[in-house]
Design a protein around this motif. Structure first.
Motif, PDB file in Angstrom:
ATOM      1  N   ARG A  85       0.938  -0.969   0.209  1.00 42.96           N
ATOM      2  CA  ARG A  85      -0.278  -0.200  -0.625  1.00 42.96           C
ATOM      3  C   ARG A  85       1.140   1.373   0.005  1.00 42.96           C
ATOM      4  NH1 ARG A  85      -5.261   1.179   4.522  1.00 42.96           N
ATOM      5  NH2 ARG A  85      -2.980   1.257   5.781  1.00 42.96           N
ATOM      6  N   ILE A  86       1.006   1.824  -0.641  1.00 43.08           N
ATOM      7  CA  ILE A  86       1.641   2.850  -1.349  1.00 43.08           C
ATOM      8  C   ILE A  86       1.535   4.168  -0.698  1.00 43.08           C
ATOM      9  CG2 ILE A  86       2.413   2.138  -3.350  1.00 43.08           C
ATOM     10  CD1 ILE A  86       0.547   4.624  -4.758  1.00 43.08           C
ATOM     11  N   HIS A  87       2.130   4.982  -0.064  1.00 45.04           N
ATOM     12  CA  HIS A  87       1.871   6.470   0.656  1.00 45.04           C
ATOM     13  C   HIS A  87       1.547   7.648  -0.326  1.00 45.04           C
ATOM     14  CE1 HIS A  87       2.144  10.015   2.803  1.00 45.04           C
ATOM     15  NE2 HIS A  87       2.564  10.501   2.720  1.00 45.04           N
ATOM     16  N   THR A  88       2.368   7.626  -1.562  1.00 45.63           N
ATOM     17  CA  THR A  88       2.604   8.468  -2.395  1.00 45.63           C
ATOM     18  C   THR A  88       2.755   7.651  -3.858  1.00 45.63           C
ATOM     19  OG1 THR A  88       3.376  10.931  -3.408  1.00 45.63           O
ATOM     20  CG2 THR A  88       4.696   9.289  -1.898  1.00 45.63           C
ATOM     21  N   PRO A  89       2.546   8.459  -5.127  1.00 44.35           N
ATOM     22  CA  PRO A  89       2.585   7.796  -6.226  1.00 44.35           C
ATOM     23  C   PRO A  89       4.746   8.136  -6.363  1.00 44.35           C
ATOM     24  CG  PRO A  89       1.267   9.006  -6.685  1.00 44.35           C
ATOM     25  CD  PRO A  89       1.456   8.812  -4.958  1.00 44.35           C
ATOM     26  N   ARG A  90       5.512   8.143  -5.870  1.00 44.95           N
ATOM     27  CA  ARG A  90       6.408   8.629  -5.385  1.00 44.95           C
ATOM     28  C   ARG A  90       6.860   8.014  -6.117  1.00 44.95           C
ATOM     29  NH1 ARG A  90       4.757  13.763  -4.008  1.00 44.95           N
ATOM     30  NH2 ARG A  90       5.620  13.748  -1.503  1.00 44.95           N
ATOM     31  N   ASP A  91       6.188   6.541  -4.624  1.00 44.43           N
ATOM     32  CA  ASP A  91       6.803   5.797  -4.071  1.00 44.43           C
ATOM     33  C   ASP A  91       7.597   3.997  -5.271  1.00 44.43           C
ATOM     34  OD1 ASP A  91       6.442   6.308  -1.478  1.00 44.43           O
ATOM     35  OD2 ASP A  91       4.713   5.413  -1.286  1.00 44.43           O
ATOM     36  N   ILE A  92       6.214   5.335  -5.997  1.00 49.87           N
ATOM     37  CA  ILE A  92       6.015   3.161  -7.405  1.00 49.87           C
ATOM     38  C   ILE A  92       7.053   3.458  -8.428  1.00 49.87           C
ATOM     39  CG2 ILE A  92       4.735   2.967  -9.275  1.00 49.87           C
ATOM     40  CD1 ILE A  92       2.274   4.238  -8.340  1.00 49.87           C
ATOM     41  N   ASP A 114      -7.481   8.950 -11.372  1.00 54.34           N
ATOM     42  CA  ASP A 114      -6.262   8.159 -10.400  1.00 54.34           C
ATOM     43  C   ASP A 114      -5.744   7.161 -10.965  1.00 54.34           C
ATOM     44  OD1 ASP A 114      -7.151  10.646  -9.300  1.00 54.34           O
ATOM     45  OD2 ASP A 114      -8.238   9.766  -8.305  1.00 54.34           O
ATOM     46  N   ILE A 115      -6.653   6.572 -11.218  1.00 48.67           N
ATOM     47  CA  ILE A 115      -6.077   5.020 -11.968  1.00 48.67           C
ATOM     48  C   ILE A 115      -4.993   4.821 -12.173  1.00 48.67           C
ATOM     49  CG2 ILE A 115      -6.639   2.401 -11.827  1.00 48.67           C
ATOM     50  CD1 ILE A 115      -6.263   3.056  -8.515  1.00 48.67           C
ATOM     51  N   GLN A 116      -5.560   5.565 -13.802  1.00 48.90           N
ATOM     52  CA  GLN A 116      -5.412   6.099 -15.236  1.00 48.90           C
ATOM     53  C   GLN A 116      -3.440   6.015 -15.209  1.00 48.90           C
ATOM     54  OE1 GLN A 116      -8.375   7.968 -17.225  1.00 48.90           O
ATOM     55  NE2 GLN A 116      -9.655   5.407 -17.525  1.00 48.90           N
ATOM     56  N   GLY A 120      -0.057   4.120 -15.667  1.00 50.45           N
ATOM     57  CA  GLY A 120       1.489   4.649 -16.978  1.00 50.45           C
ATOM     58  C   GLY A 120       2.431   4.638 -15.464  1.00 50.45           C
ATOM     59  N   LEU A 121       2.383   4.211 -14.216  1.00 56.46           N
ATOM     60  CA  LEU A 121       3.336   4.950 -13.793  1.00 56.46           C
ATOM     61  C   LEU A 121       4.190   3.190 -13.097  1.00 56.46           C
ATOM     62  CD1 LEU A 121       2.620   7.355 -10.940  1.00 56.46           C
ATOM     63  CD2 LEU A 121       4.141   7.647 -13.004  1.00 56.46           C
ATOM     64  N   ALA A 122       3.073   2.456 -13.014  1.00 56.88           N
ATOM     65  CA  ALA A 122       3.585   1.124 -12.936  1.00 56.88           C
ATOM     66  C   ALA A 122       3.314  -0.215 -14.322  1.00 56.88           C
ATOM     67  CB  ALA A 122       3.276   0.308 -11.819  1.00 56.88           C
ATOM     68  N   PRO A 123       3.427  -0.051 -15.401  1.00 55.27           N
ATOM     69  CA  PRO A 123       3.024  -0.728 -16.455  1.00 55.27           C
ATOM     70  C   PRO A 123       2.603  -2.574 -15.542  1.00 55.27           C
ATOM     71  CG  PRO A 123       5.227   0.626 -17.141  1.00 55.27           C
ATOM     72  CD  PRO A 123       4.651   0.775 -15.802  1.00 55.27           C
ATOM     73  N   GLY A 124       1.731  -3.673 -16.134  1.00 57.27           N
ATOM     74  CA  GLY A 124       1.726  -4.181 -15.645  1.00 57.27           C
ATOM     75  C   GLY A 124       1.825  -4.977 -14.731  1.00 57.27           C
ATOM     76  N   ARG A 125       1.614  -4.029 -13.667  1.00 53.52           N
ATOM     77  CA  ARG A 125       1.433  -4.413 -12.560  1.00 53.52           C
ATOM     78  C   ARG A 125      -0.145  -4.395 -11.822  1.00 53.52           C
ATOM     79  NH1 ARG A 125       5.631  -7.040 -10.476  1.00 53.52           N
ATOM     80  NH2 ARG A 125       7.603  -5.871 -10.592  1.00 53.52           N
ATOM     81  N   ALA A 126       0.075  -5.273 -11.158  1.00 59.86           N
ATOM     82  CA  ALA A 126      -1.841  -5.157 -10.344  1.00 59.86           C
ATOM     83  C   ALA A 126      -2.164  -3.866  -9.553  1.00 59.86           C
ATOM     84  CB  ALA A 126      -1.707  -6.750 -10.027  1.00 59.86           C
TER      85      ALA A 126
END
Length: 286
Positions: A85-92, A114-116, A120-126
Motif C-alpha cells: 500500500r503506497i503512501h504517494t505515487p512517488r513510491d512507485i 487516478d488509476i489511469q 502509467g507509472l507501473a506498467p504491467g503491475r496489478a
C-alpha cells in the motif's frame, strides 16, 4: 490454514468439482513497512497475501526508511504474494521494477483518472484501488473498470466513516453494497472486507465476517495474525453447504439445463456455478 499458492490454491482438486474454479485470496495481512521483522513474520503467518503498508501504519518521519526497507524485501520473490500500500505515487518508481512485488494498493482513489495515471507509472503491475471517501464510492464502477491493471477494489472504512460522519457500523452498509456490485459489474473478484481494528475482540470480528459474507464480500484484510483463522472459518463453507453443493454438481452432471432436485430446489446454470465455487473453496480446507 493453507495459503494459496496460485490462482487455484494449493488445495484445489481435493473436493470433487473444484479443480476448474479458482479461489481468490481469502486473507490479506497488513504489516508496517518500517518494521521488516514484522513483515517477515507476516510472510510465515498463513495469510494468503501480505500487504506491506507505507501509509497509515508508518509515521511521517519513517516513510523514507519504510520505502527503503520494503525495496530490500522485494528484491527477492517470496512464496506468499506481497502487495504494497503506497503512501504517494512517488513510491512507485522504486517499487514497480522489483521482482518480489505482486500488486500495488492505491489509497484514496476518487476517480478513474487516478488509476489511469498510476497504471502509467507501473506498467504491467496489478492495481488495487482503495475507496475511502463518498466521492470514491459514487465513482466505484468507473474506478473498478478504469484500466485492465485493476484486479480488485476495496473500501477503506476508517476514512470513509470519517468522511460520511457515520456513527453506527450499519451506516456503511450502502457503501459496502455499492462496492460489491461495482466489482461484479467490472468482472472483478468480490471485494475483501476492510480490517476489524480491535485485535482482541474476535467475536465481533467473526460476527462482522458473517455479515460481510452475507453481503457478497469474500475474505477480509487483517492487522494481526490472530485474526486470520477467524476470517477463514467465517468464509469457508459449512459441511451442510458442501453437501448441498455436491448434490447440485452431481445432478448437473447427469442432466442438462434447468432441473429440480428431489427436495424441490430448482437448479439452473447460475446455481451450478455457485456450487462449483463452494466446492473449490472447500478444497482449501482439505
Amino acid at each position: 490454514m493453507s495459503p494459496l499458492s496460485g490462482p487455484t490454491g494449493s488445495a484445489a482438486g481435493r473436493v470433487e468439482g473444484a479443480t476448474a474454479h479458482p479461489v481468490a485470496p481469502l486473507t490479506w495481512l497488513y504489516a508496517p513497512g518500517d518494521r521488516p521483522e514484522v513483515v517477515r513474520k507476516a510472510l510465515s503467518s498463513g495469510a494468503d497475501v501480505v500487504i506491506v503498508d507505507l501509509e497509515d501504519a508508518v509515521a511521517p518521519q519513517r516513510k523514507a526508511y519504510a520505502l527503503d526497507a520494503t525495496a530490500d524485501l522485494l528484491a527477492d520473490v517470496h512464496p506468499v504474494p506481497v502487495h504494497v500500500r503506497i503512501h504517494t505515487p512517488r513510491d512507485i518508481p522504486t517499487l514497480a521494477p522489483l521482482p518480489g512485488l505482486s500488486g500495488l494498493r492505491v489509497p484514496k482513489v476518487t476517480q478513474a483518472t487516478d488509476i489511469q495515471r498510476i497504471a502509467g507509472l507501473a506498467p504491467g503491475r496489478a492495481l488495487y484501488p482503495l475507496l475511502e471517501s463518498a466521492l470514491a464510492v459514487e465513482h466505484a464502477h468507473s474506478i473498478a473498470s478504469a484500466h485492465p491493471a485493476v484486479r480488485g477494489i476495496a473500501l477503506g472504512e476508517a476514512d470513509l466513516r470519517a468522511d460520511l460522519g457515520v456513527r453506527q457500523d450499519t451506516g456503511l452498509d450502502w457503501s459496502r453494497g455499492r462496492v460489491v456490485v461495482a466489482a461484479r459489474a467490472a468482472a472483478l473478484p468480490p471485494p475483501a472486507q476492510s480490517v476489524h481494528p480491535d485485535i482482541r475482540d474476535l467475536d465481533a470480528l467473526a460476527a462482522g465476517c458473517a455479515r460481510g459474507r452475507a453481503m457478497g464480500f469474500f475474505g477480509r484484510a487483517a492487522i494481526h495474525p490472530r485474526q486470520l483463522p477467524v476470517i477463514e472459518r467465517a468464509y469457508l463453507p459449512t459441511p451442510a453447504e458442501v453437501d448441498a453443493a455436491r448434490e447440485v454438481v452431481a445432478a448437473a452432471a447427469t442432466e442438462r439445463g434447468a432441473l429440480a432436485l428431489p427436495d424441490g430446489r430448482f437448479v439452473d446454470a447460475a446455481v451450478v456455478e455457485g456450487a462449483h465455487r463452494v466446492l473449490a473453496l472447500a478444497a482449501r480446507a482439505g
